[in-house]
Design a protein around this motif. Structure first.
Motif, PDB file in Angstrom:
ATOM      1  N   THR A  60      -6.002  -1.038   5.186  1.00  0.00           N
ATOM      2  CA  THR A  60      -6.201   0.401   5.041  1.00  0.00           C
ATOM      3  C   THR A  60      -4.936   1.130   5.481  1.00  0.00           C
ATOM      4  N   ILE A  61      -4.403   1.964   4.594  1.00  0.00           N
ATOM      5  CA  ILE A  61      -3.254   2.789   4.936  1.00  0.00           C
ATOM      6  C   ILE A  61      -3.754   4.179   5.311  1.00  0.00           C
TER       7      ILE A  61
ATOM      8  N   ALA B 121       0.850  -1.187   0.000  1.00  0.00           N
ATOM      9  CA  ALA B 121       0.000   0.000   0.000  1.00  0.00           C
ATOM     10  C   ALA B 121       0.888   1.240   0.000  1.00  0.00           C
TER      11      ALA B 121
ATOM     12  N   LYS C 147      -6.841  -5.331  -1.179  1.00  0.00           N
ATOM     13  CA  LYS C 147      -7.928  -4.366  -1.300  1.00  0.00           C
ATOM     14  C   LYS C 147      -9.148  -4.847  -0.531  1.00  0.00           C
TER      15      LYS C 147
ATOM     16  N   LEU D 210      -0.895   0.946   8.977  1.00  0.00           N
ATOM     17  CA  LEU D 210      -1.471  -0.046   8.078  1.00  0.00           C
ATOM     18  C   LEU D 210      -2.389  -0.923   8.914  1.00  0.00           C
TER      19      LEU D 210
ATOM     20  N   THR E 261      -4.276   7.044  -2.368  1.00  0.00           N
ATOM     21  CA  THR E 261      -3.763   5.794  -1.836  1.00  0.00           C
ATOM     22  C   THR E 261      -3.679   4.751  -2.940  1.00  0.00           C
ATOM     23  N   TYR E 262      -2.877   3.751  -2.665  1.00  0.00           N
ATOM     24  CA  TYR E 262      -2.716   2.607  -3.574  1.00  0.00           C
ATOM     25  C   TYR E 262      -2.727   1.335  -2.739  1.00  0.00           C
ATOM     26  N   TYR E 263      -3.339   0.286  -3.285  1.00  0.00           N
ATOM     27  CA  TYR E 263      -3.314  -1.029  -2.647  1.00  0.00           C
ATOM     28  C   TYR E 263      -3.073  -2.095  -3.716  1.00  0.00           C
TER      29      TYR E 263
END
Length: 121
Positions: A69-70, A49, A65, A81, A58-60
Motif C-alpha cells: 500500500t502506497i 507503486a 497488488k 510503502l 494510485t498504481y500498483y
C-alpha cells in the motif's frame, strides 16, 4: 529541486512486513507525484507503486497488488510503502522517485539513494 531520503529497509522473513518511508525536502511536496521502484540484482528497475499529488490515485504492479500500500502525508513531506506478506521475490533495492505532476507520471525527475529490502525464505 527536491531531495529524497528513503528509510525502513532491512531483513525480514517471508510472510513478514516492512514499511518504507521517503522523506522529501522542499516546500512544494504536494505538487509532486511520487513513486516507488525496485531493482533486484541482475534485473532491470521496475515500478512498484505510484501515488498522485493528493493521494486520490494510485498504481500498483500486479505482483504487489493486495500486499503493498502506497500512501502519503503532505504535511510531513513523506510517502510510505507498506509491504505485507513479503516473499523472497520482493528482495531488491527500493527507490523513491518524484516528479511534478497532477497525474500518475510515466517518468520521474528526482530519485532517492535507495534502501535495501531482503526477504529470507
Amino acid at each position: 529541486q527536491v531531495q529524497l531520503v528513503e528509510s525502513g529497509g532491512g531483513l525480514v522473513q517471508a510472510g513478514g512486513s516492512l514499511r518504507l518511508s521517503c522523506a522529501a525536502s522542499g516546500r512544494t511536496f504536494s505538487s509532486y507525484a511520487m513513486g516507488w521502484f525496485r531493482q533486484a540484482p541482475g534485473k532491470e528497475r521496475e515500478s512498484v507503486a505510484a501515488i498522485n499529488w493528493s493521494g486520490g490515485s494510485t498504481y500498483y504492479r500486479d505482483s504487489v497488488k493486495g500486499r503493498f500500500t502506497i500512501s502519503r502525508d503532505n504535511a510531513k513531506n513523506t510517502v510510505y510503502l507498506q509491504m505485507n506478506s513479503l516473499t523472497p521475490e520482493d528482495t531488491a533495492v527500493y527507490y523513491c522517485a518524484a516528479t511534478v505532476s497532477n497525474l500518475l507520471p510515466s517518468s520521474y525527475d528526482y530519485w532517492g539513494q535507495g534502501t535495501q529490502v531482503t526477504v529470507s525464505s
